[in-house]
Enzyme design. Sequence first.
Site, mmCIF file in Angstrom:
data_model
loop_
_atom_site.group_PDB
_atom_site.id
_atom_site.type_symbol
_atom_site.label_atom_id
_atom_site.label_comp_id
_atom_site.label_asym_id
_atom_site.label_seq_id
_atom_site.Cartn_x
_atom_site.Cartn_y
_atom_site.Cartn_z
ATOM 1 C CE LYS A 33 -34.596 1.104 8.218
ATOM 2 N NZ LYS A 33 -35.794 0.653 8.919
ATOM 3 C CG ASP A 60 -34.914 0.577 12.356
ATOM 4 O OD1 ASP A 60 -34.766 1.125 13.460
ATOM 5 O OD2 ASP A 60 -35.600 1.065 11.430
ATOM 6 C CE LYS A 62 -37.198 3.761 14.005
ATOM 7 N NZ LYS A 62 -37.340 2.840 12.880
ATOM 8 C CG ASP A 65 -39.829 -1.360 28.392
ATOM 9 O OD1 ASP A 65 -39.969 -0.953 29.571
ATOM 10 O OD2 ASP A 65 -40.609 -2.161 27.851
ATOM 11 C CB THR A 118 -37.095 11.302 9.057
ATOM 12 O OG1 THR A 118 -37.368 9.910 8.926
ATOM 13 C CG2 THR A 118 -35.625 11.503 9.295
ATOM 14 N NE ARG A 211 -41.766 4.624 1.827
ATOM 15 C CZ ARG A 211 -42.466 5.491 2.564
ATOM 16 N NH1 ARG A 211 -43.774 5.504 2.494
ATOM 17 N NH2 ARG A 211 -41.848 6.327 3.381
HETATM 18 O O1 C5P Z 1 -39.166 4.267 2.331
HETATM 19 P P1 C5P Z 1 -38.293 5.192 3.135
HETATM 20 O O2 C5P Z 1 -37.002 5.554 2.431
HETATM 21 O O3 C5P Z 1 -39.053 6.385 3.665
HETATM 22 O O4 C5P Z 1 -37.871 4.298 4.402
HETATM 23 C C1 C5P Z 1 -37.196 4.849 5.499
HETATM 24 C C2 C5P Z 1 -36.886 3.778 6.486
HETATM 25 O O5 C5P Z 1 -36.176 4.383 7.579
HETATM 26 C C3 C5P Z 1 -38.097 3.083 7.103
HETATM 27 O O6 C5P Z 1 -37.717 1.738 7.332
HETATM 28 C C4 C5P Z 1 -38.302 3.799 8.429
HETATM 29 O O7 C5P Z 1 -38.852 2.942 9.404
HETATM 30 C C5 C5P Z 1 -36.878 4.161 8.808
HETATM 31 N N1 C5P Z 1 -36.696 5.283 9.708
HETATM 32 C C6 C5P Z 1 -37.148 6.557 9.441
HETATM 33 N N2 C5P Z 1 -36.944 7.578 10.332
HETATM 34 C C7 C5P Z 1 -36.270 7.361 11.456
HETATM 35 C C8 C5P Z 1 -35.785 6.081 11.751
HETATM 36 C C9 C5P Z 1 -36.006 5.066 10.838
HETATM 37 O O8 C5P Z 1 -37.746 6.770 8.389
HETATM 38 N N3 C5P Z 1 -36.005 8.378 12.269
#
Ligand code: C5P
Length: 235
Positions: A33, A60, A62, A65, A118, A211
């Site tokens: 992603k 991604d 998002k 608009d 999230t 991460r």
């Molecule tokens: O590092 P981590 O596992 O928290 O990364 C989560 C990824 O998912 C990030 O790229 C974040 O932008 C994305 N994301 C999210 N919550 C959402 C949609 C996308 O954390 N609702």
Amino acid sequence: MPVNPICVAIDTPDLDHAVALAKTLQPHVGWAKIGMEFFYAHGIAGYARLARTGLPIFLDLKLHDIPNTVASAMKALMRIAPTPGIVNLHATGGYDMMKAAGEAVDGRAKLIAVTILTSLSDDDIWAAGFETARNTQAHARALAALTKRAGLDGVVCSPHDLAGIRQDLGRDFLTVVPGIRPADAAAQDQKRVATPEAALAAGADILVIGRAITGAADPARAAQDILDTLAEGLT
Ligand code: C5P
């Protein structure tokens, strides 16, 4: 859809690092992603370099608009090569916007909608004026139902929202789930998290993991360890 449900979130503006990560992780994950951080820094050329590693890409961005703008943007995204496997928008853009975007994508990629980020808690959506009750789950369920009515393929949702969404909308609706943390990892800025096993058991199709993999000393090992813990759920 690839059998491996892990989608590694490559959240870095460093192109060489991103490509190196994708190459290293290719045998261990099903998707990569990339989001705004990468795409705004490197554009279509950077995207294409990453996609050439062979991993299907969840782009991604998002989008959010008015319907005409989002539909035009989706048409532009459908012209980039190779075509992303998944693209997305915010469900809070509304039914008309989602419908117009779906027509623009026209089945060339999976089109999914972000319900509630999230990183947002019940208090956060209350503070942002989104809700009359402090309840992210009810809000995410309503947005997921709206997404399905608009004809989209699925949603991005928190692991905590999965059960309700599956109950309302059944199994034939793609759920892409961030906020995933192996049992021994810190939540960091995410507020509604689950382990990879719990999210899969709750009905997740794709697990977005950033991460916990990319920040590990050995990202390939970290991804493979997660895949191994999931192996039972995959068979
Ligand atoms: O590092 P981590 O596992 O928290 O990364 C989560 C990824 O998912 C990030 O790229 C974040 O932008 C994305 N994301 C999210 N919550 C959402 C949609 C996308 O954390 N609702």
